[in-house]
Design an enzyme around this catalytic site. Structure first.
Site, mmCIF file in Angstrom:
data_model
loop_
_atom_site.group_PDB
_atom_site.id
_atom_site.type_symbol
_atom_site.label_atom_id
_atom_site.label_comp_id
_atom_site.label_asym_id
_atom_site.label_seq_id
_atom_site.Cartn_x
_atom_site.Cartn_y
_atom_site.Cartn_z
ATOM 1 N N TRP A 147 0.843 -1.206 0.000
ATOM 2 C CA TRP A 147 0.000 0.000 0.000
ATOM 3 C C TRP A 147 0.874 1.251 0.000
ATOM 4 O O TRP A 147 0.971 1.968 0.990
ATOM 5 C CB TRP A 147 -0.920 -0.002 1.245
ATOM 6 C CG TRP A 147 -1.940 -1.103 1.244
ATOM 7 C CD1 TRP A 147 -2.310 -1.890 0.196
ATOM 8 C CD2 TRP A 147 -2.728 -1.534 2.368
ATOM 9 N NE1 TRP A 147 -3.280 -2.784 0.590
ATOM 10 C CE2 TRP A 147 -3.555 -2.582 1.912
ATOM 11 C CE3 TRP A 147 -2.822 -1.130 3.701
ATOM 12 C CZ2 TRP A 147 -4.459 -3.237 2.753
ATOM 13 C CZ3 TRP A 147 -3.721 -1.776 4.536
ATOM 14 C CH2 TRP A 147 -4.536 -2.817 4.059
ATOM 15 N N ASN A 151 1.367 -1.092 -10.417
ATOM 16 C CA ASN A 151 -0.032 -0.910 -10.799
ATOM 17 C C ASN A 151 -0.784 0.150 -9.996
ATOM 18 O O ASN A 151 -1.637 0.837 -10.531
ATOM 19 C CB ASN A 151 -0.766 -2.244 -10.664
ATOM 20 C CG ASN A 151 -2.248 -2.116 -10.965
ATOM 21 O OD1 ASN A 151 -2.629 -1.803 -12.089
ATOM 22 N ND2 ASN A 151 -3.085 -2.323 -9.956
ATOM 23 N N HIS A 152 -0.471 0.240 -8.712
ATOM 24 C CA HIS A 152 -1.334 1.079 -7.880
ATOM 25 C C HIS A 152 -0.616 1.746 -6.716
ATOM 26 O O HIS A 152 0.471 1.347 -6.321
ATOM 27 C CB HIS A 152 -2.503 0.250 -7.322
ATOM 28 C CG HIS A 152 -2.061 -0.991 -6.594
ATOM 29 N ND1 HIS A 152 -2.067 -2.234 -7.172
ATOM 30 C CD2 HIS A 152 -1.593 -1.170 -5.332
ATOM 31 C CE1 HIS A 152 -1.631 -3.135 -6.304
ATOM 32 N NE2 HIS A 152 -1.331 -2.511 -5.179
ATOM 33 N N ASP A 205 -5.455 3.342 -9.262
ATOM 34 C CA ASP A 205 -4.806 2.645 -10.366
ATOM 35 C C ASP A 205 -3.987 3.620 -11.202
ATOM 36 O O ASP A 205 -4.533 4.511 -11.861
ATOM 37 C CB ASP A 205 -5.895 1.991 -11.221
ATOM 38 C CG ASP A 205 -5.346 0.862 -12.058
ATOM 39 O OD1 ASP A 205 -5.034 -0.204 -11.482
ATOM 40 O OD2 ASP A 205 -5.202 1.055 -13.278
ATOM 41 N N ARG A 257 10.672 -8.661 -8.161
ATOM 42 C CA ARG A 257 9.417 -9.403 -8.250
ATOM 43 C C ARG A 257 8.370 -8.315 -8.458
ATOM 44 O O ARG A 257 8.323 -7.333 -7.701
ATOM 45 C CB ARG A 257 9.164 -10.185 -6.957
ATOM 46 C CG ARG A 257 7.863 -11.031 -6.944
ATOM 47 C CD ARG A 257 6.711 -10.266 -6.386
ATOM 48 N NE ARG A 257 5.506 -11.093 -6.198
ATOM 49 C CZ ARG A 257 4.317 -10.611 -5.845
ATOM 50 N NH1 ARG A 257 4.168 -9.314 -5.626
ATOM 51 N NH2 ARG A 257 3.289 -11.406 -5.691
ATOM 52 N N ASP A 296 4.542 -7.034 -8.678
ATOM 53 C CA ASP A 296 3.198 -7.338 -8.216
ATOM 54 C C ASP A 296 2.153 -7.036 -9.310
ATOM 55 O O ASP A 296 2.353 -6.155 -10.145
ATOM 56 C CB ASP A 296 2.937 -6.447 -6.983
ATOM 57 C CG ASP A 296 1.669 -6.812 -6.245
ATOM 58 O OD1 ASP A 296 1.530 -7.976 -5.866
ATOM 59 O OD2 ASP A 296 0.819 -5.912 -6.050
ATOM 60 N N GLU A 345 4.075 -11.292 -11.232
ATOM 61 C CA GLU A 345 2.957 -12.041 -10.658
ATOM 62 C C GLU A 345 1.721 -11.895 -11.539
ATOM 63 O O GLU A 345 1.211 -10.785 -11.718
ATOM 64 C CB GLU A 345 2.631 -11.515 -9.252
ATOM 65 C CG GLU A 345 1.441 -12.239 -8.635
ATOM 66 C CD GLU A 345 0.506 -11.346 -7.817
ATOM 67 O OE1 GLU A 345 -0.251 -11.892 -7.012
ATOM 68 O OE2 GLU A 345 0.530 -10.114 -7.988
ATOM 69 N N ARG A 364 0.674 -15.712 7.253
ATOM 70 C CA ARG A 364 1.755 -14.731 7.412
ATOM 71 C C ARG A 364 2.330 -14.783 8.823
ATOM 72 O O ARG A 364 2.575 -13.759 9.471
ATOM 73 C CB ARG A 364 1.234 -13.346 7.037
ATOM 74 C CG ARG A 364 0.772 -13.327 5.575
ATOM 75 C CD ARG A 364 0.081 -12.054 5.148
ATOM 76 N NE ARG A 364 -0.234 -12.127 3.702
ATOM 77 C CZ ARG A 364 -0.610 -11.093 2.970
ATOM 78 N NH1 ARG A 364 -0.734 -9.902 3.514
ATOM 79 N NH2 ARG A 364 -0.870 -11.234 1.688
#
Ligand SMILES: *[C@@H]1O[C@H](CO)[C@@H](O)[C@H](O)[C@H]1NC(C)=O
Ligand SMILES: *[C@@H]1O[C@H](CO)[C@@H](O)[C@H](O)[C@H]1NC(C)=O
Ligand SMILES: *[C@@H]1O[C@H](CO)[C@@H](O)[C@H](O)[C@H]1NC(C)=O
Ligand SMILES: *[C@@H]1O[C@H](CO)[C@@H](O)[C@H](O)[C@H]1NC(C)=O
Ligand SMILES: *[C@@H]1O[C@H](CO)[C@@H](O)[C@H](O)[C@H]1NC(C)=O
Ligand SMILES: *[C@@H]1O[C@H](CO)[C@@H](O)[C@H](O)[C@H]1NC(C)=O
Ligand SMILES: *[C@@H]1O[C@H](CO)[C@@H](O)[C@H](O)[C@H]1NC(C)=O
Ligand SMILES: *[C@@H]1O[C@H](CO)[C@@H](O)[C@H](O)[C@H]1NC(C)=O
Ligand SMILES: *[C@@H]1O[C@H](CO)[C@@H](O)[C@H](O)[C@H]1NC(C)=O
Ligand SMILES: *[C@@H]1O[C@H](CO)[C@@H](O)[C@H](O)[C@H]1NC(C)=O
Length: 515
Positions: free
Chosen positions: A101, A139-140, A196, A225, A227, A251, A369
């Site tokens: 986030w 992406n976001h 987005d 990596r 996302d 991913e 987690r």
């Protein structure tokens, strides 16, 4: 002068690694908040259901690299490092301990440490000839609340509404009906929206390229990596990955090779990979019970092989932080070992998620987690030892057989409960035999042909250290004990590896098979 040479050698060996430098690597996935506390405490409770920070940090990770390297891993994937949105109501959304986030690409998440701590982590890894893989989100961004209340000026560097797509929420049906909406609408929910990023904007594209270059340079990052790759159009990716200049694995959370493999082409067929979700679902199904379908696994394996441009650059995994852990499906230790070994030994760069080696069994997010420190970092656990054995053999094969990481594994035998993969150059291939009969399976003998082994040569099953002589027609007759799993490698290739005593105490007949 010597110091200068040392520095130059150091830099040339480890900085900004290419896809080819990654092929032979083996990755340990760390959830930074849940791996290690800086003060080394192993008793601090961490209630996963609360979804709040538990205190793991980069310094704690640095202190525990022996634990990771001791299992044979040569790279570490860490959680996203960027600065995260302040949480308005943690009891509603949880905190951003996972790192997905972000609100500022140019600052780090202070919960994980300082810029110097992150540089110290990459330096500590490089000193061990290990690679650092950083998770990134393109992406976001994130906003804890209603889209109409977003304060765009608080974001960096995308600080205007036009740097984001107009709000619309992705619906489940979009995944099958409308890829445009998957790419341009928003992930999230009423509590936490994920604005987005408008990756069609020229400004956004060029800013992203200069950002990723400087992030990689500032922290000596070796790989990425990425996302939520499926949420950005295919044509965005190749110039972004080239600007990064390192191997990237994307991913795409989808089990269909026809959907997922084309993203490897989009990211760069010879420079990048995708997480092998298509194999993940089939491996999970095949080994989660004695009723699992090995033939479906074999079919999927062959489809992936003919669909993805380079299976040896895929990220191969059994678990991660987004899916229920494998032991939630079965407590059968033989099935679990087969599934772990399949993910480590099929084509691609293996990835093991922290906690697999301690047989953690948390269910869906957030239960999967768990804090690793609560295991006490036990290096005597059965799966820690098992993963070390498999990694050590793979590392040996990578070092001794140049063809190992380009050879596309060949299923030389399948039946209802068994699949055998041959991988590597003729005569020195590794043959791994997996079964889903479980701990209660009856022992039997399996004759495997098309091994490519030299007649009369000796191969070792490296988990039991039993030796086998290959028959005159190249067939290998292997004893499949209860819960069968066999990993075979030519004895002569093991010389000096330490595997099954090789090199420590050369045995009679050593090296006499051929040479
Ligand atoms: C270690 O650090 C954790 C979290 O940072 C803290 O909660 C704990 O009290 C510390 N333990 C000791 C013994 O200092
Ligand atoms: C935070 O969210 C919880 C759960 O949705 C809610 O019960 C609580 O009233 C919220 N608190 C505030 C201060 O908004
Ligand atoms: C929006 O963010 C900016 C930059 O952090 C801040 O100065 C401003 O006060 C914020 N506006 C509101 C309405 O919170
Ligand atoms: C997909 O969504 C876009 C944007 O909402 C819309 O313009 C388009 O017509 C939709 N396509 C289909 C096939 O429904
Ligand atoms: C990298 O460091 C440079 C120089 O200090 C700085 O200007 C830049 O913002 C940094 N980039 C990132 C992504 O942190
Ligand atoms: C496997 O199949 C048998 C027979 O169809 C069934 O009785 C059994 O419950 C199944 N076991 C599992 C673990 O699915
Ligand atoms: C570590 O695991 C081994 C094997 O399961 C067990 O015997 C041992 O007691 C464990 N050690 C600790 C400190 O928990
Ligand atoms: C393999 O499985 C199929 C489908 O369940 C079954 O029809 C067949 O008899 C099995 N073959 C053997 C050799 O067990
Ligand atoms: C497997 O090979 C052994 C000899 O190595 C032979 O005795 C046996 O009959 C073979 N089994 C099958 C099922 O072919
Ligand atoms: C190869 O040799 C083994 C052991 O001698 C025998 O069981 C098997 O039938 C032979 N296979 C072929 C294809 O000739």
């Amino acid at each position: 002068m010597l110091a200068l040479i040392a520095v130059l050698v150091h830099i040339s060996v480890v900085f900004a690694a290419t896809a080819d430098q990654w092929r032979g690597r083996s990755i340990y996935q760390v959830l930074t908040d849940r791996f290690a506390l800086t003060n080394g405490t192993t008793t601090k409770l961490c209630d996963t259901s609360q979804r709040v920070y538990c205190g793991g940090a980069w310094q704690g990770l640095i202190n525990k690299l022996d634990y990771i390297q001791g299992m044979g891993f040569s790279a570490v994937w860490i959680s996203p490092v960027t600065h995260q949105t302040p949480i308005s109501n943690a009891s509603a959304s949880g905190e951003s301990f996972h790192g997905y986030w972000q609100d500022d690409l140019y600052s780090l998440n202070p919960a994980f440490g300082s810029p110097d701590d992150l540089r110290a982590l990459s330096a500590a890894l490089h000193k061990r000839n290990m690679f650092l893989m950083v998770d990134i989100v393109v992406n976001h961004f994130s906003w804890p609340g209603d889209p109409s209340t977003i304060n765009y000026t608080a974001y960096r560097p995308f600080n205007q509404a036009e740097h984001f797509h107009p709000f619309c929420q992705i619906q489940d049906s979009d995944y099958s009906n409308n890829q445009t909406r998957v790419e341009q609408c928003w992930l999230g929910n009423d509590i936490n929206q994920l604005p987005d990023v408008n990756t069609e904007s020229d400004f956004v594209q060029s800013t992203y390229k200069s950002w990723i270059k400087s992030l990689i340079a500032n922290y000596s990052i070796d790989g990425l990596r990425i996302d939520t790759v499926r949420h950005i159009r295919h044509t965005f990716w190749s110039s972004f990955v080239s600007a990064a200049g390192v191997y990237a694995v994307g991913e795409i959370f989808d089990g269909d090779p026809l959907y997922t493999c084309p993203y490897q082409t989009a990211l760069g067929a010879s420079t990048a990979g995708v997480l092998n979700y298509p194999a993940y679902f089939s491996i999970t199904q095949a080994f989660s019970s004695t009723n699992g379908s090995i033939s479906a696994l074999a079919n999927q394996f062959n489809t992936i092989k003919s669909t993805c441009p380079d299976t040896n650059l895929l990220g191969s995994f059994l678990e991660n932080h987004d899916n229920p852990r494998f032991p939630t499906l079965t407590q059968d230790s033989a099935l679990t070992q087969n599934a772990i070994a399949f993910a480590l030994l099929q084509d691609g760069i293996p990835i093991v998620y922290q906690g697999q080696e301690q047989h953690y069994s948390g269910g869906a997010d957030p239960a999967n987690r768990e804090a690793l420190w609560l295991s006490g970092y036990n290096t005597s656990s059965a799966l820690y030892t098992f993963i070390r054995q498999i990694n050590t053999l793979r590392n040996t094969a990578v070092a001794r057989d140049k063809g190992y990481t380009t050879y596309k594994a060949w299923p030389i035998h399948t039946d209802n409960s068994t699949i055998a993969l041959r991988k590597g150059s003729d005569g020195k291939a590794m043959i791994s035999v997996f079964s889903n009969l479980g701990v209660k399976g009856q022992p039997y003998t399996l004759n495997i042909s098309q091994t490519g082994y030299y007649p009369g040569s000796v191969v070792v099953e490296i988990l039991s250290c039993h030796k086998y002589t290959v028959s005159q027609n190249g067939t290998l007759a292997v004893d499949m004990g209860a819960g069968a799993l066999g990993v075979f490698y030519p004895l002569i290739q093991l010389s000096g590896s330490g595997i099954c005593g090789a090199g420590k105490r050369p045995e009679e007949g050593w090296g006499r098979q051929w040479s």
